[in-house]
Design an enzyme around this catalytic site. Sequence first.
Site, PDB file in Angstrom:
ATOM      1  N   VAL A 185       0.826  -1.198   0.000  1.00  0.00           N
ATOM      2  CA  VAL A 185       0.000   0.000   0.000  1.00  0.00           C
ATOM      3  C   VAL A 185       0.867   1.258   0.000  1.00  0.00           C
ATOM      4  CG1 VAL A 185      -1.793   1.255   1.273  1.00  0.00           C
ATOM      5  CG2 VAL A 185      -1.829  -1.252   1.187  1.00  0.00           C
ATOM      6  N   GLU A 186       1.964   1.219   0.746  1.00  0.00           N
ATOM      7  CA  GLU A 186       2.816   2.397   0.867  1.00  0.00           C
ATOM      8  C   GLU A 186       3.655   2.662  -0.380  1.00  0.00           C
ATOM      9  OE1 GLU A 186       2.979   4.673   3.020  1.00  0.00           O
ATOM     10  OE2 GLU A 186       2.058   3.917   4.850  1.00  0.00           O
TER      11      GLU A 186
END
Length: 311
Positions: A185-186
């Site tokens: 996600v990051e």
Amino acid sequence: MPVKHLLAVVMLFVFCHPAPAQTNDVDWNAMLDSAQHWARENLDDDVLRALQNVDRDKVEDFLKHYQDYLKGGYVLDLAQLKDGADAILPLLDAHEETQPYAAWLRSRMDYFEVADEMKAALPKTETGTNAAAMENPPFKTEQQVWTRQMAPRPWPKAAVEMVPKLKPIFASQGMPEELVWLAEVESGFDAQARSPAGAVGMFQLMPATAKDFGLSLWPGDERSQPEMAAQAAARYLRQLYGRFGDWRLAVAAYNCGEGTVQKSLKHYRASSYERIATHLPAETQMYVPKVEATILHREGRELEDLKPPAE
């Protein structure tokens, strides 16, 4: 600094230095001055030279939409960023010096897509246009959309190599191994990803956080070392869980900060993420259900069912 260089910096600068919510118009002179100062402090000459082809109209359009969505923290306004982000991403991707910024932006492109989908699903008025929504979508709605969004996605290429290496690091900190998927996600598991705010690496650690958990930023930035970054991220998440006693709240705090989460809990006299979700920053409203959907898709586990940190 040439104006085209500076306009590119404005685009990067605004991601983390948005205009105040009460501001009605963009003060371009002030924005340019602020961007120039920020550039001198944060970007080197190679990056600035690589950004010389950014188109002024595209940047201004992107800035205006970005300002609009920030007013009130309305999550569906993220949809307004989609066209601007689509135009800017190839410009960042085209140069080696700015590819770390492209990696950061690429991992957030689906925020705009999901917001666009939720906006399109609003009830129609008699004229056929979307009805104006007064509130952010409830957490359950965002959960459902993100579950659909993540379901068809294959593993990121880098995850095939990195996940088996990172899971034992999380386990060594007494943390659920499934949380390694925050790196998807990051950053999409890109160790070189860099945000305009200064976050670096697979787990997008800010400088102060990295130092707090034992990483060095000089002469080599250890945030770009996946194993070391994973250890720091695991320790930080452990601390956040210790403070909030809930994985959703811990993940939200990882994104928007402990203070923001704590203030919302206090203001709304709440004890759960669901009660404050619609009052958090727009990105956080996207981030938490995306993390949940990612872990569910990759591991078949619900975020709220993960075990607390081991002693």
